[in-house]
Design an enzyme around this catalytic site. Structure first.
Site, PDB file in Angstrom:
ATOM      1  CB  CYS A  34      -0.932  -0.197   0.741  1.00  0.00           C
ATOM      2  SG  CYS A  34      -2.253  -0.866   1.076  1.00  0.00           S
ATOM      3  CG  HIS A  91      -4.674  -4.360   1.976  1.00  0.00           C
ATOM      4  ND1 HIS A  91      -3.058  -4.532   1.420  1.00  0.00           N
ATOM      5  CD2 HIS A  91      -5.364  -5.124   2.981  1.00  0.00           C
ATOM      6  CE1 HIS A  91      -2.805  -5.148   2.878  1.00  0.00           C
ATOM      7  NE2 HIS A  91      -3.830  -5.533   3.287  1.00  0.00           N
ATOM      8  CG  ASN A 131       4.272 -17.505  -3.370  1.00  0.00           C
ATOM      9  OD1 ASN A 131       4.278 -18.564  -3.912  1.00  0.00           O
ATOM     10  ND2 ASN A 131       5.156 -16.572  -3.911  1.00  0.00           N
ATOM     11  CG  HIS A 188      -0.968  -5.420  -0.847  1.00  0.00           C
ATOM     12  ND1 HIS A 188      -1.175  -4.096  -0.601  1.00  0.00           N
ATOM     13  CD2 HIS A 188      -1.268  -5.186  -2.259  1.00  0.00           C
ATOM     14  CE1 HIS A 188      -1.907  -3.249  -1.928  1.00  0.00           C
ATOM     15  NE2 HIS A 188      -1.520  -4.016  -2.747  1.00  0.00           N
ATOM     16  CG  HIS A 247       2.808  -9.818  -4.650  1.00  0.00           C
ATOM     17  ND1 HIS A 247       1.730  -9.832  -3.176  1.00  0.00           N
ATOM     18  CD2 HIS A 247       3.668 -10.592  -4.425  1.00  0.00           C
ATOM     19  CE1 HIS A 247       3.493 -10.720  -2.856  1.00  0.00           C
ATOM     20  NE2 HIS A 247       3.824 -11.552  -3.193  1.00  0.00           N
TER      21      HIS A 247
HETATM   22  P1  DGP Z   1       5.905 -12.778  -2.367  1.00  0.00           P
HETATM   23  O1  DGP Z   1       7.797 -13.651  -1.055  1.00  0.00           O
HETATM   24  O2  DGP Z   1       4.837 -13.606  -2.774  1.00  0.00           O
HETATM   25  O3  DGP Z   1       5.174 -12.147  -0.933  1.00  0.00           O
HETATM   26  O4  DGP Z   1       6.499 -11.719  -2.827  1.00  0.00           O
HETATM   27  C1  DGP Z   1       7.467 -10.452  -1.885  1.00  0.00           C
HETATM   28  C2  DGP Z   1       8.184  -9.724  -3.213  1.00  0.00           C
HETATM   29  O5  DGP Z   1       8.259  -8.806  -2.961  1.00  0.00           O
HETATM   30  C3  DGP Z   1       9.433 -10.294  -2.950  1.00  0.00           C
HETATM   31  O6  DGP Z   1       9.958 -11.533  -3.950  1.00  0.00           O
HETATM   32  C4  DGP Z   1      10.734  -8.913  -3.144  1.00  0.00           C
HETATM   33  C5  DGP Z   1       9.456  -7.672  -3.025  1.00  0.00           C
HETATM   34  N1  DGP Z   1      10.195  -7.322  -2.095  1.00  0.00           N
HETATM   35  C6  DGP Z   1      10.197  -6.726  -0.656  1.00  0.00           C
HETATM   36  N2  DGP Z   1      10.522  -5.896  -0.017  1.00  0.00           N
HETATM   37  C7  DGP Z   1      10.180  -5.203  -0.983  1.00  0.00           C
HETATM   38  C8  DGP Z   1      10.059  -3.533  -1.297  1.00  0.00           C
HETATM   39  O7  DGP Z   1      10.329  -2.830  -0.546  1.00  0.00           O
HETATM   40  N3  DGP Z   1      10.137  -3.275  -3.053  1.00  0.00           N
HETATM   41  C9  DGP Z   1      10.819  -3.572  -3.673  1.00  0.00           C
HETATM   42  N4  DGP Z   1      10.658  -3.270  -5.123  1.00  0.00           N
HETATM   43  N5  DGP Z   1       9.872  -5.506  -3.429  1.00  0.00           N
HETATM   44  C10 DGP Z   1       9.976  -5.471  -2.741  1.00  0.00           C
END
Ligand code: DGP
Length: 112
Positions: A6, A45, A85, A96, A98
Site C-alpha cells: 500500500c 488492499h 504465492n 498484499h 501481488h
Molecule cells: P512474496 O514472497 O510472494 O510475498 O513476494 C514478495 C516480493 O516482494 C519479494 O519477491 C520481494 C519483494 N519486495 C519486498 N519488499 C520490497 C520492497 O520494498 N520493494 C520492492 N520493489 N520489492 C519488495
C-alpha cells in the site's frame, strides 16, 4: 494499516515503476529471481488470493489483461512465468495481493 505494498502504491515508499494506471501498479522486485522480475499489484488492499471475490475480481482481470502489454513493453518475447504465492506455506512474505511476472531465463516445474 501498515502495508508495504500500500505504501508503494501510494508513493510513500519509492519503487521502480514499469506500468501504472488508476487501478494497478507494476514495479521491479527488490530481490529479482530472474533477469526480468516485476510485481503487479492492485492499488486497493487485497490481502491475498483467498480474498478475491466476485465484487473485487475485476481488478484481478485487469491485471491479467495488462500483463501482455507490460511484457511487450519490456521486450519480453519468448514467454514468461506468472506466480502468486498465497499464504505462508506458499512463501507469501508481503500480505498484499501481488503477481510475480518473471522472464529472461528457463523456469523449472513445479519449482524453480
Ligand atoms: P512474496 O514472497 O510472494 O510475498 O513476494 C514478495 C516480493 O516482494 C519479494 O519477491 C520481494 C519483494 N519486495 C519486498 N519488499 C520490497 C520492497 O520494498 N520493494 C520492492 N520493489 N520489492 C519488495
Amino acid at each position: 494499516m501498515d502495508c508495504l505494498f500500500c505504501a508503494i502504491a501510494n508513493g510513500e515508499i519509492p519503487s521502480t515503476k514499469v506500468y501504472e494506471d488508476d487501478q494497478i501498479l507494476a514495479f521491479r522486485d527488490i530481490d529479482p529471481q530472474a533477469p526480468e522480475h516485476i510485481l503487479i499489484i492492485p492499488k486497493q488492499h487485497i490481502k491475498w488470493a483467498y480474498d478475491i471475490t466476485p465484487e473485487n475480481a475485476g481488478v484481478v482481470a485487469h491485471i491479467f489483461a495488462t500483463i501482455p502489454r507490460i511484457a511487450k513493453d519490456l521486450g519480453i518475447e519468448d514467454g514468461f512465468r506468472i506466480v502468486n504465492n498465497c499464504g505462508d506455506i506458499a512463501g507469501q512474505s508481503v500480505k498484499h495481493l501481488h503477481f510475480h511476472l518473471m522472464a529472461g531465463r528457463p523456469f523449472g516445474w513445479p519449482a524453480g
